[in-house]
Design a protein around this motif. Structure first.
Motif, PDB file in Angstrom:
ATOM      1  N   HIS A   1      -6.226   4.332   2.689  1.00  0.00           N
ATOM      2  CA  HIS A   1      -7.484   4.080   3.385  1.00  0.00           C
ATOM      3  C   HIS A   1      -8.636   4.558   2.502  1.00  0.00           C
ATOM      4  CE1 HIS A   1      -5.467   3.969   7.635  1.00  0.00           C
ATOM      5  NE2 HIS A   1      -5.202   2.915   6.894  1.00  0.00           N
ATOM      6  N   LEU A   2      -9.423   3.624   2.015  1.00  0.00           N
ATOM      7  CA  LEU A   2     -10.566   3.940   1.173  1.00  0.00           C
ATOM      8  C   LEU A   2     -11.809   3.989   2.047  1.00  0.00           C
ATOM      9  CD1 LEU A   2      -8.357   2.386  -0.646  1.00  0.00           C
ATOM     10  CD2 LEU A   2     -10.199   2.260  -2.308  1.00  0.00           C
ATOM     11  N   VAL A   3     -12.509   5.110   2.013  1.00  0.00           N
ATOM     12  CA  VAL A   3     -13.608   5.348   2.942  1.00  0.00           C
ATOM     13  C   VAL A   3     -14.945   5.321   2.208  1.00  0.00           C
ATOM     14  CG1 VAL A   3     -12.102   6.671   4.454  1.00  0.00           C
ATOM     15  CG2 VAL A   3     -13.435   7.868   2.713  1.00  0.00           C
ATOM     16  N   CYS A   4     -16.028   5.241   3.012  1.00  0.00           N
ATOM     17  CA  CYS A   4     -17.355   5.059   2.422  1.00  0.00           C
ATOM     18  C   CYS A   4     -17.929   6.350   1.857  1.00  0.00           C
ATOM     19  CB  CYS A   4     -18.314   4.466   3.454  1.00  0.00           C
ATOM     20  SG  CYS A   4     -18.836   5.617   4.767  1.00  0.00           S
ATOM     21  N   GLY A   5     -17.557   7.487   2.429  1.00  0.00           N
ATOM     22  CA  GLY A   5     -18.065   8.767   1.964  1.00  0.00           C
ATOM     23  C   GLY A   5     -19.476   9.096   2.415  1.00  0.00           C
ATOM     24  N   LYS A   6     -20.116   8.209   3.173  1.00  0.00           N
ATOM     25  CA  LYS A   6     -21.522   8.385   3.519  1.00  0.00           C
ATOM     26  C   LYS A   6     -21.797   8.411   5.020  1.00  0.00           C
ATOM     27  CE  LYS A   6     -22.906   5.917  -0.679  1.00  0.00           C
ATOM     28  NZ  LYS A   6     -23.621   4.726  -1.222  1.00  0.00           N
ATOM     29  N   CYS A   7     -20.870   7.939   5.818  1.00  0.00           N
ATOM     30  CA  CYS A   7     -21.107   7.886   7.270  1.00  0.00           C
ATOM     31  C   CYS A   7     -21.001   9.281   7.877  1.00  0.00           C
ATOM     32  CB  CYS A   7     -20.121   6.932   7.935  1.00  0.00           C
ATOM     33  SG  CYS A   7     -18.398   7.525   7.939  1.00  0.00           S
TER      34      CYS A   7
ATOM     35  N   HIS B   1       0.803  -1.220   0.000  1.00  0.00           N
ATOM     36  CA  HIS B   1       0.000   0.000   0.000  1.00  0.00           C
ATOM     37  C   HIS B   1       0.839   1.274   0.000  1.00  0.00           C
ATOM     38  CE1 HIS B   1       0.697  -1.128   4.226  1.00  0.00           C
ATOM     39  NE2 HIS B   1       0.775   0.178   4.458  1.00  0.00           N
ATOM     40  N   GLU B   2       2.145   1.175   0.133  1.00  0.00           N
ATOM     41  CA  GLU B   2       3.012   2.350   0.067  1.00  0.00           C
ATOM     42  C   GLU B   2       3.607   2.422  -1.337  1.00  0.00           C
ATOM     43  OE1 GLU B   2       6.021   1.941   3.040  1.00  0.00           O
ATOM     44  OE2 GLU B   2       4.610   1.664   4.688  1.00  0.00           O
ATOM     45  N   PHE B   3       3.331   3.511  -2.073  1.00  0.00           N
ATOM     46  CA  PHE B   3       3.813   3.530  -3.460  1.00  0.00           C
ATOM     47  C   PHE B   3       3.883   4.944  -4.021  1.00  0.00           C
ATOM     48  CE2 PHE B   3      -0.707   3.849  -4.179  1.00  0.00           C
ATOM     49  CZ  PHE B   3      -0.824   4.592  -5.352  1.00  0.00           C
ATOM     50  N   VAL B   4       4.643   5.047  -5.097  1.00  0.00           N
ATOM     51  CA  VAL B   4       4.607   6.207  -5.974  1.00  0.00           C
ATOM     52  C   VAL B   4       4.553   5.673  -7.400  1.00  0.00           C
ATOM     53  CG1 VAL B   4       7.137   6.393  -6.140  1.00  0.00           C
ATOM     54  CG2 VAL B   4       5.709   8.398  -6.598  1.00  0.00           C
ATOM     55  N   GLY B   5       3.840   6.389  -8.259  1.00  0.00           N
ATOM     56  CA  GLY B   5       3.723   5.929  -9.631  1.00  0.00           C
ATOM     57  C   GLY B   5       3.319   7.047 -10.560  1.00  0.00           C
ATOM     58  N   GLU B   6       3.143   6.681 -11.817  1.00  0.00           N
ATOM     59  CA  GLU B   6       2.764   7.641 -12.864  1.00  0.00           C
ATOM     60  C   GLU B   6       1.390   7.283 -13.402  1.00  0.00           C
ATOM     61  OE1 GLU B   6       4.168   8.643 -17.395  1.00  0.00           O
ATOM     62  OE2 GLU B   6       5.741   8.352 -15.890  1.00  0.00           O
TER      63      GLU B   6
ATOM     64  N   LEU C   1     -11.728   8.999  10.149  1.00  0.00           N
ATOM     65  CA  LEU C   1     -12.476   8.317  11.207  1.00  0.00           C
ATOM     66  C   LEU C   1     -13.604   7.450  10.657  1.00  0.00           C
ATOM     67  CD1 LEU C   1     -12.701  11.249  13.798  1.00  0.00           C
ATOM     68  CD2 LEU C   1     -11.128   9.299  13.811  1.00  0.00           C
ATOM     69  N   CYS C   2     -13.619   7.214   9.356  1.00  0.00           N
ATOM     70  CA  CYS C   2     -14.663   6.377   8.752  1.00  0.00           C
ATOM     71  C   CYS C   2     -14.630   4.969   9.337  1.00  0.00           C
ATOM     72  CB  CYS C   2     -14.462   6.312   7.240  1.00  0.00           C
ATOM     73  SG  CYS C   2     -15.613   5.201   6.390  1.00  0.00           S
ATOM     74  N   ARG C   3     -15.789   4.496   9.782  1.00  0.00           N
ATOM     75  CA  ARG C   3     -15.873   3.161  10.390  1.00  0.00           C
ATOM     76  C   ARG C   3     -15.860   2.048   9.338  1.00  0.00           C
ATOM     77  NH1 ARG C   3     -17.621   3.107  15.744  1.00  0.00           N
ATOM     78  NH2 ARG C   3     -18.448   1.007  15.457  1.00  0.00           N
ATOM     79  N   ALA C   4     -16.042   2.405   8.076  1.00  0.00           N
ATOM     80  CA  ALA C   4     -16.109   1.401   7.016  1.00  0.00           C
ATOM     81  C   ALA C   4     -14.861   1.426   6.133  1.00  0.00           C
ATOM     82  CB  ALA C   4     -17.363   1.621   6.165  1.00  0.00           C
ATOM     83  N   THR C   5     -13.747   1.882   6.688  1.00  0.00           N
ATOM     84  CA  THR C   5     -12.505   2.004   5.916  1.00  0.00           C
ATOM     85  C   THR C   5     -12.044   0.642   5.383  1.00  0.00           C
ATOM     86  OG1 THR C   5     -11.790   3.914   7.218  1.00  0.00           O
ATOM     87  CG2 THR C   5     -10.090   2.700   6.040  1.00  0.00           C
ATOM     88  N   VAL C   6     -11.619   0.637   4.116  1.00  0.00           N
ATOM     89  CA  VAL C   6     -11.022  -0.542   3.486  1.00  0.00           C
ATOM     90  C   VAL C   6      -9.579  -0.208   3.155  1.00  0.00           C
ATOM     91  CG1 VAL C   6     -11.074  -2.100   1.502  1.00  0.00           C
ATOM     92  CG2 VAL C   6     -13.220  -1.325   2.539  1.00  0.00           C
ATOM     93  N   GLY C   7      -8.654  -1.078   3.531  1.00  0.00           N
ATOM     94  CA  GLY C   7      -7.238  -0.809   3.330  1.00  0.00           C
ATOM     95  C   GLY C   7      -6.730  -1.352   2.005  1.00  0.00           C
TER      96      GLY C   7
END
Length: 342
Positions: free
Chosen positions: A90-96, A63-68, A106-112
């Motif tokens: 950390h990908l979050v739900c955007g709705k909570c 999950h640690e990266f740099v790219g083009e 602080l999203c409770r539905a975070t996906v790593g």
């Protein structure tokens, strides 16, 4: 494309061919240039208790990266092909409640990334555009590859004002080392770091800490006396997850001291709650980065001359991943980088 995959529910990672990720209207496809090896990746590779409970195979790790950027979805307007980018993992739900209030960290539905979905140990990775950080100013590729853990260090170190304060950091792993560099850069008076690795303590001295203590030989109280501190440390940054380290920190804080705790303990442990109460010590748990306030702070710190070069101690081509992971798991160095162009 080539990717490092957790193919089976057993120790190891396997370099195999997998399909290139597809992107949706709001996504970005990124050609990976460099990746950093994180402690989470070590857990996944070793297939410990946490990994067995958390990871579903097969999974592209990292999950640690740099790219083009090589392609953007039709709804993406502010990111272009050719942009140099890192990614918020950390990908979050955007709705909570917290997401809607702007507290996405602080999203409770975070996906790593690389934990709950395929990650960046691959030639290409796809991310929502909302998780992409474009590097608008020049940045070293190795440093850009570790913006994720650098963000952990910045989030922790800047939890409380540091100017003129005496700071104790327990744990001289890569994030602890970066936090020490941030604390010095941000104006702390003294920065003391503790560990049991002579090699990592030497890295801390290169970063410019006031004192690097091997706690097998000297106590934190000894460090206070060496620096002439009369009342204890103002700020504590707990990076180790060690019960002994946390108890030592609490015992050496000034009244009204403040502790930011990033280190994740393996199990529950007792602390001196009477000392915490009567000394009015504040303890704040820290996880990940504030999106995207911490990212702005990281970029500005680097623009202002913060040097993370001493923290990066290993560089390997991705085909030499076994040696890279052996380097990372040794526990004696700093960050280890995988080059996906080699």
């Amino acid at each position: 494309m080539k990717a490092l995959v957790k193919e089976k529910a057993e120790p190891g990672l396997w370099l195999v061919d997998v399909p290139e990720p597809e992107i949706g209207p709001g996504d970005v496809l990124i050609k990976v240039l460099r990746t950093g090896i994180c402690g989470t990746d070590l857990h996944i590779r070793s297939w410990d208790g946490w990994a067995r409970q958390t990871i579903r195979t097969p999974l592209v790790a990292g999950h640690e990266f740099v790219g083009e950027v090589v392609e953007t979805g039709r709804a993406v307007t502010d990111i272009q092909a050719g942009d140099l980018v890192s990614g918020e993992g950390h990908l979050v739900c955007g709705k909570c409640r917290n997401c809607l209030a702007g507290r996405r960290h602080l999203c409770r539905a975070t996906v790593g990334l690389g934990v709950g979905r395929d990650g960046a140990f691959a030639e290409y990775v796809a991310l929502p555009a909302t998780n992409v950080w474009v590097h608008r100013v020049p940045v070293d590729l190795d440093v850009a590859a570790i913006f994720d853990p650098f963000g952990n260090a910045v989030h922790t170190a800047l939890s409380f004002p540091l100017v003129g304060e005496d700071v104790l950091i327990t744990g001289a792993g890569p994030i602890g080392l970066m936090a020490a560099a941030v604390a010095r850069h941000a104006g702390a008076r003294h920065v003391v770091i503790t560990d049991v690795s002579a090699d990592r303590l030497e890295l801390a001295r290169k970063i410019g800490v006031s004192l690097a203590l091997d706690v097998r030989e000297s106590t934190v109280a000894d460090g206070q006396r060496t620096l002439g501190l009369r009342e204890g440390f103002d700020i504590g940054l707990e990076m180790s997850g060690s019960p002994v380290a946390m108890r030592d920190m609490i015992a050496n804080m000034t009244h009204g001291g403040r502790i930011a705790m990033l280190g994740l303990p393996a199990e529950e442990f007792a602390v001196d709650w009477s000392r915490i109460v009567t000394s009015m010590i504040t303890i704040k748990g820290v996880y990940g980065r504030e999106m995207f306030e911490t990212w702005y702070a990281m970029t500005v710190l680097l623009e202002g001359g913060l040097d993370l070069a001493p923290v990066i101690t290993g560089r390997h081509g991705y085909r030499d991943h076994e040696a890279a992971f052996a380097d990372a798991v040794s526990g004696t160095g700093g960050k280890v980088i995988l080059d996906w162009t080699a």
